[in-house]
Design an enzyme around this catalytic site. Structure first.
Site, short mmCIF file in Angstrom:
data_model
loop_
_atom_site.label_atom_id
_atom_site.label_comp_id
_atom_site.label_asym_id
_atom_site.label_seq_id
_atom_site.Cartn_x
_atom_site.Cartn_y
_atom_site.Cartn_z
N ASP A 21 -1.54 3.66 2.54
CA ASP A 21 -1.45 4.45 1.32
C ASP A 21 -0.95 3.55 0.20
O ASP A 21 -0.22 2.58 0.45
CB ASP A 21 -0.50 5.64 1.50
N GLN A 22 -1.32 3.90 -1.02
CA GLN A 22 -0.99 3.04 -2.17
C GLN A 22 -0.31 3.82 -3.28
O GLN A 22 -0.68 4.95 -3.58
CB GLN A 22 -2.26 2.39 -2.71
#
Length: 205
Positions: free
Chosen positions: A71-72
Site C-alpha cells: 500500500d502507498q
C-alpha cells in the site's frame, strides 16, 4: 522453509505488471480492507499497516500461499497525507498542493505465510520533487492520463514524469506501487531467488 505459491493481494494492474518483472509465477486476488487512517497515524505506520492488512485479509481464502501485500501513502511537507484521489477535482487539489514541493511517498510491503503466520514488513521511502505546475498543465495532464486511482494523482510510468524536477530514492518501482528491491530481498531470505529460478537450459554466446 518450503516454497509456496505466491499470491499478490491486489487487483492493481500496476502492481501486477511490476511483479511479473521478477519472472515468478503468481496469482492475484483483491482484499477487502478499510483504508481509513487511524487518528494520529503516521504515513509510514499507515502504509505498513495496510500492506499487512491486505495480506492477512486473504489467508483464509488462500491457505498454502505466501501472500504479498502493498500500500502507498504520500506525505506533504506539512505532514498531511494524500491517498487515491478518486475524482478529477480531488486530483487537481492534490497536484496543486504538491506543486513546487517535495512529497514523500511511503510504500508499505508485507510478505506473509498464510499457514505459519511468518511475516516480514518494510516501508520504502521515495521523495518526488515537483516543479511549479500551472493550472493548465495540471488539468491537461489529468485529462490525458486520468490517474484517479493513484496515490498522489500521477502515473510514474507514464506522462507523470513531466511533473517532476527530480526523484530521490533507491527504488523507483515503489512509486508505481511495489518495491521490487525490498521484495526480492525478502524472497531470497525465504529461500526463493528470482534470478536462479527456472534458469535457461543453456547460456547463449
Amino acid at each position: 522453509m518450503t516454497q509456496k505459491p505466491l499470491l499478490l493481494a491486489s487487483s492493481s494492474p500496476y502492481r501486477k505488471a511490476l511483479l511479473e518483472r521478477l519472472g515468478l509465477p503468481f496469482t492475484c486476488a483483491s482484499p477487502d480492507v478499510d483504508e481509513t487512517p487511524i487518528q494520529g497515524e503516521t504515513g509510514e505506520a499507515l502504509a505498513t499497516r495496510l500492506a499487512e492488512a491486505k495480506a492477512r485479509a486473504l489467508t483464509e481464502r488462500f491457505p498454502g500461499h505466501w501472500i504479498i501485500g502493498s500500500d502507498q501513502v504520500a506525505c506533504l511537507p506539512d505532514g498531511s497525507l494524500l491517498s487515491k484521489p478518486g475524482s478529477h477535482k480531488q486530483a487537481t487539489d492534490q497536484l496543486r498542493q504538491s506543486s513546487g514541493h517535495r512529497v514523500l511517498f511511503l510504500t508499505g510491503l508485507a510478505l506473509l505465510d498464510a499457514d505459519s503466520g511468518k511475516l516480514e514488513r518494510h516501508c520504502e521511502p521515495f521523495t518526488v520533487h515537483f516543479r511549479q505546475l500551472t493550472d493548465e498543465e495540471i488539468d491537461t495532464y489529468l485529462r490525458r492520463e486520468q490517474p484517479y486511482d493513484c496515490a498522489g494523482s500521477f502515473k510514474m510510468e507514464g506522462l507523470g514524469i513531466t511533473l517532476f524536477e527530480a526523484l530521490d530514492g533507491r527504488d523507483p518501482n515503489s512509486l508505481v506501487g511495489l518495491p521490487l528491491i525490498a521484495l526480492n530481498q525478502m524472497l531470497r531470505r525465504w529461500g526463493r531467488n528470482p534470478l536462479l529460478e527456472n534458469p535457461p537450459d543453456s547460456a547463449q554466446d
